[in-house]
Write an enzyme that holds these catalytic residues in place. Structure first.
Site, PDB file in Angstrom:
ATOM      1  N   ARG A 166     -12.027  -4.215  -1.552  1.00  0.00           N
ATOM      2  CA  ARG A 166     -11.980  -4.474  -2.997  1.00  0.00           C
ATOM      3  C   ARG A 166     -11.704  -3.178  -3.761  1.00  0.00           C
ATOM      4  O   ARG A 166     -12.232  -2.116  -3.419  1.00  0.00           O
ATOM      5  CB  ARG A 166     -13.284  -5.117  -3.468  1.00  0.00           C
ATOM      6  CG  ARG A 166     -13.448  -6.510  -2.862  1.00  0.00           C
ATOM      7  CD  ARG A 166     -14.392  -7.425  -3.597  1.00  0.00           C
ATOM      8  NE  ARG A 166     -14.532  -8.655  -2.800  1.00  0.00           N
ATOM      9  CZ  ARG A 166     -13.758  -9.732  -2.930  1.00  0.00           C
ATOM     10  NH1 ARG A 166     -12.795  -9.761  -3.840  1.00  0.00           N
ATOM     11  NH2 ARG A 166     -13.936 -10.790  -2.160  1.00  0.00           N
ATOM     12  N   ASN A 223       3.108  -0.687  -6.171  1.00  0.00           N
ATOM     13  CA  ASN A 223       3.610   0.354  -7.063  1.00  0.00           C
ATOM     14  C   ASN A 223       4.262   1.454  -6.224  1.00  0.00           C
ATOM     15  O   ASN A 223       3.755   1.809  -5.162  1.00  0.00           O
ATOM     16  CB  ASN A 223       2.458   0.948  -7.889  1.00  0.00           C
ATOM     17  CG  ASN A 223       1.815  -0.094  -8.795  1.00  0.00           C
ATOM     18  OD1 ASN A 223       2.496  -0.977  -9.323  1.00  0.00           O
ATOM     19  ND2 ASN A 223       0.511  -0.015  -8.966  1.00  0.00           N
ATOM     20  N   HIS A 250      -0.032   0.424  -0.420  1.00  0.00           N
ATOM     21  CA  HIS A 250      -1.036  -0.628  -0.600  1.00  0.00           C
ATOM     22  C   HIS A 250      -0.458  -1.761  -1.441  1.00  0.00           C
ATOM     23  O   HIS A 250       0.293  -1.548  -2.385  1.00  0.00           O
ATOM     24  CB  HIS A 250      -2.319  -0.081  -1.254  1.00  0.00           C
ATOM     25  CG  HIS A 250      -2.089   0.760  -2.460  1.00  0.00           C
ATOM     26  ND1 HIS A 250      -1.666   2.067  -2.389  1.00  0.00           N
ATOM     27  CD2 HIS A 250      -2.217   0.485  -3.783  1.00  0.00           C
ATOM     28  CE1 HIS A 250      -1.549   2.560  -3.603  1.00  0.00           C
ATOM     29  NE2 HIS A 250      -1.862   1.618  -4.480  1.00  0.00           N
TER      30      HIS A 250
HETATM   31  P1  AMP Z   1      -1.959   2.577  -7.376  1.00  0.00           P
HETATM   32  O1  AMP Z   1      -1.967   2.982  -8.808  1.00  0.00           O
HETATM   33  O2  AMP Z   1      -1.028   1.438  -7.064  1.00  0.00           O
HETATM   34  O3  AMP Z   1      -1.749   3.768  -6.449  1.00  0.00           O
HETATM   35  O4  AMP Z   1      -3.394   1.994  -7.069  1.00  0.00           O
HETATM   36  C1  AMP Z   1      -4.455   2.743  -6.567  1.00  0.00           C
HETATM   37  C2  AMP Z   1      -5.679   1.878  -6.672  1.00  0.00           C
HETATM   38  O5  AMP Z   1      -6.689   2.417  -5.823  1.00  0.00           O
HETATM   39  C3  AMP Z   1      -6.277   1.819  -8.082  1.00  0.00           C
HETATM   40  O6  AMP Z   1      -6.294   0.453  -8.512  1.00  0.00           O
HETATM   41  C4  AMP Z   1      -7.681   2.388  -7.902  1.00  0.00           C
HETATM   42  O7  AMP Z   1      -8.651   1.728  -8.694  1.00  0.00           O
HETATM   43  C5  AMP Z   1      -7.937   2.169  -6.420  1.00  0.00           C
HETATM   44  N1  AMP Z   1      -8.907   3.072  -5.806  1.00  0.00           N
HETATM   45  C6  AMP Z   1      -8.977   4.414  -5.940  1.00  0.00           C
HETATM   46  N2  AMP Z   1      -9.981   4.921  -5.193  1.00  0.00           N
HETATM   47  C7  AMP Z   1     -10.566   3.858  -4.568  1.00  0.00           C
HETATM   48  C8  AMP Z   1     -11.666   3.717  -3.666  1.00  0.00           C
HETATM   49  N3  AMP Z   1     -12.387   4.772  -3.229  1.00  0.00           N
HETATM   50  N4  AMP Z   1     -11.981   2.465  -3.232  1.00  0.00           N
HETATM   51  C9  AMP Z   1     -11.277   1.395  -3.656  1.00  0.00           C
HETATM   52  N5  AMP Z   1     -10.223   1.469  -4.501  1.00  0.00           N
HETATM   53  C10 AMP Z   1      -9.874   2.675  -4.959  1.00  0.00           C
END
Ligand code: AMP
Ligand code: ZN
Length: 114
Positions: A29, A87, A100
């Protein structure tokens, strides 16, 4: 040494709320959810961005998406609807450079293209 946050989550070195893991992918999550369901599905092997994919990764990418639809059903949002988003790089809003797939749903969302 691999300094990637998501590689550390896969390895269990950083805590996360994992919802699924198999030989190819891990899902957990999002720490900062934008909707009631916000799950990240990532390959277990480090791939920085979509730009770094090779033909060998086609099965893996397919598996990211089939895992997304399975987890959407498990969270009860398969019929109401959801988004699967990747993204890519700065203008695409990528903040973490380990590929991701975002699974986002559980509420009506504004369309990103207006
Ligand atoms: P992006 O902007 O597509 O690179 O998305 C990165 C996502 O990773 C964001 O939605 C963050 O909230 C999420 N994120 C960052 N650190 C963590 C973490 N430790 N555990 C879970 N999600 C994370
Ligand atoms: Zn990584």
């Amino acid at each position: 040494m691999n300094d990637c946050l998501f590689c550390k989550i896969i390895a269990g070195e950083i805590p996360s709320e994992k919802v699924y893991q198999d030989d190819l992918v891990t899902a957990f999550r999002d720490i900062n959810p934008v909707a009631p369901t916000h799950i990240l599905i990532i390959p277990n092997k480090h791939i920085a961005t979509i730009n770094d994919l090779t033909l060998e990764d086609e099965n893996l990418v397919g598996h990211l998406f089939t895992t997304g639809k399975t987890l959407a059903k498990e969270d009860g949002i398969d019929e109401s609807g959801y988004r699967l988003i990747i993204n890519v790089n700065r203008d695409g809003g990528q903040e973490i450079y380990h590929l991701h797939l975002h699974l986002i749903g559980g509420q009506k969302m504004r369309h990103p293209m207006g």
